[in-house]
Design a protein around this motif. Structure first.
Motif, PDB file in Angstrom:
ATOM      1  N   THR A  10      -0.175   6.877  -0.926  1.00  0.00           N
ATOM      2  CA  THR A  10      -0.539   5.533  -0.764  1.00  0.00           C
ATOM      3  C   THR A  10      -1.846   5.083  -1.495  1.00  0.00           C
ATOM      4  OG1 THR A  10      -0.324   3.449   0.621  1.00  0.00           O
ATOM      5  CG2 THR A  10      -0.967   5.527   1.796  1.00  0.00           C
ATOM      6  N   GLY A  14      -2.460  -0.875  -4.246  1.00  0.00           N
ATOM      7  CA  GLY A  14      -1.465  -1.380  -5.384  1.00  0.00           C
ATOM      8  C   GLY A  14      -1.597  -0.283  -5.586  1.00  0.00           C
ATOM      9  N   VAL A  15       0.221  -0.114  -6.646  1.00  0.00           N
ATOM     10  CA  VAL A  15       0.318   0.595  -6.967  1.00  0.00           C
ATOM     11  C   VAL A  15       0.326   1.421  -8.655  1.00  0.00           C
ATOM     12  CG1 VAL A  15       3.097  -0.473  -7.798  1.00  0.00           C
ATOM     13  CG2 VAL A  15       2.549   2.574  -6.920  1.00  0.00           C
ATOM     14  N   ALA A  39       3.402  -2.849  -3.920  1.00  0.00           N
ATOM     15  CA  ALA A  39       3.638  -3.204  -5.208  1.00  0.00           C
ATOM     16  C   ALA A  39       2.188  -4.240  -6.029  1.00  0.00           C
ATOM     17  CB  ALA A  39       5.020  -4.538  -4.935  1.00  0.00           C
ATOM     18  N   SER A  71       7.398   1.669  -5.131  1.00  0.00           N
ATOM     19  CA  SER A  71       6.215   0.538  -4.457  1.00  0.00           C
ATOM     20  C   SER A  71       6.970   0.019  -3.533  1.00  0.00           C
ATOM     21  CB  SER A  71       6.400  -0.586  -5.535  1.00  0.00           C
ATOM     22  OG  SER A  71       7.280  -0.981  -6.166  1.00  0.00           O
ATOM     23  N   CYS A  79       4.206   0.122   4.272  1.00  0.00           N
ATOM     24  CA  CYS A  79       4.672   1.159   3.533  1.00  0.00           C
ATOM     25  C   CYS A  79       4.995   3.041   3.945  1.00  0.00           C
ATOM     26  CB  CYS A  79       3.489   1.350   2.304  1.00  0.00           C
ATOM     27  SG  CYS A  79       3.112  -0.067   0.388  1.00  0.00           S
TER      28      CYS A  79
END
Length: 263
Positions: A10, A14-15, A39, A71, A79
Motif C-alpha cells: 500500500t 495513490g495507487v 485512489a 483502489s 486501505c
C-alpha cells in the motif's frame, strides 16, 4: 510444499504513484502480492480513518505490470482495514508501504500516511515496513529496489517482534550512491508549519496555506537523521503498544489523586 509468503502493498501517494510500482517490482519474485492503495493522494493524513462517507473499492489495472491491484477512496489506514476484512483471500505475513516521495525520518512518522498504513497492520498483529525516499521533487526509485528486496527478505526470515514495524528511509540523491543501510534510532527532525497568508481576490478575506519547513535539532550520532545526511539508508524499529508514561505514574500518582479527589 511450503506456501509462498503473502505480502500486502500500500502507500499514501495513490495507487498510480510511481513509487508503489517500484516497491512491487522490488519484491515480486519473493512472495505472492496484493496491492490495495488510496485512489488519490493521501499524504500527511497519519492514522486517520473515514467515518463520514462510504468507502468504495475498485479493481485497478497497471498498464505494464501484472499486479493484483485495488483502489480505495479513503486513507492508507482505510486501505489496510478493507484489505484485511474484505479484499484479501488470506492474511498477509507482512505489509509494505511506499515508496514514499519525500522523507519520513525522525518524528515525521507521526504525520505520515505511509507509516500509518503499517501502524494499522501492526494493530492487527501483522508486522510491516514503511519505505520512503528523501527526494520529493523528481524522485527516481530504481536504485533502491535492491536494498528493499534485501530488507524484506531479512524481515521474512527474521520476523519482527510483536507490535513492531520498520521505518526505512533512503537518502536524497544529492548524497551520491547509497553507502549502506543502518539499523538505528529515531531522530527528532520533523516537518513543521510555515503558514503563508493570502487574500481572496474579490472579498479580500485572508486564507492560509499551512506550508512546511524542517524543524531541526541537535541529533545524536546514531539516529536516522544523522545517517541519512551521511548518505546511508536507515531502518528504525518502532513499537506500537502501551503509550502510558509509567515514569509519570510512579512519580505523580499519589499527589495527583490526592489533589483531584477532594472528597
Amino acid at each position: 510444499m511450503t506456501e509462498r509468503p503473502f505480502i500486502l502493498i500500500t502507500n499514501d501517494d495513490g495507487v498510480h504513484a510511481t513509487g508503489i510500482k517500484h516497491l512491487w517490482q522490488a519484491v515480486q519474485g519473493m512472495a505472492d502480492l496484493a496491492v490495495v492503495a488510496p485512489a488519490g493522494e493521501q499524504s500527511a493524513v497519519s492514522l486517520s480513518i473515514t467515518v463520514r462517507h462510504p468507502l468504495h473499492i475498485a479493481k485497478v489495472e497497471w498498464a505494464t505490470l501484472q499486479a493484483s491491484t485495488w483502489s480505495v477512496n479513503g486513507t492508507p489506514a482505510d486501505c489496510v482495514k478493507l484489505a484485511l476484512n474484505v479484499i484479501l483471500p488470506r492474511r498477509p505475513q507482512l505489509i509494505l508501504s511506499g515508496i514514499n516521495r519525500g522523507t519520513n525520518a525522525g518524528r515525521n512518522v507521526l504525520y505520515s500516511g505511509t507509516v500509518a498504513a503499517v501502524m494499522e497492520g501492526v494493530m492487527h498483529g501483522i508486522p510491516g515496513i514503511a519505505f520512503s525516499l528523501g527526494d520529493y521533487f523528481n524522485p527516481t526509485f530504481g536504485h533502491v529496489e535492491s536494498f528493499i528486496a534485501l530488507i524484506v527478505d531479512y524481515a521474512l526470515k527474521h520476523p519482527l517482534p510483536d507490535g513492531t514495524f520498520l521505518n526505512v528511509n533512503f537518502p536524497k540523491s544529492e548524497c551520491g550512491p547509497i553507502k549502506g543501510v543502518r539499523l538505528t534510532n529515531q531522530g527528532k527532525e520533523y516537518w513543521a508549519e510555515n503558514p503563508e497568508e493570502r487574500h481572496h481576490p474579490a472579498e479580500n478575506h485572508p486564507y492560509y496555506w499551512l506550508g512546511s519547513k524542517l524543524a531541526q535539532f541537535d541529533e545524536q550520532t546514531d539516529c536516522d537523521i544523522t545517517w541519512l545526511k551521511k548518505g546511508y539508508a536507515t531502518a528504525v524499529p518502532i513499537q506500537i503498544g502501551d503509550l502510558t508514561s509509567h515514569k509519570h505514574i510512579a512519580a505523580e500518582k499519589q499527589n495527583f489523586e490526592s489533589f483531584v479527589n477532594l472528597s
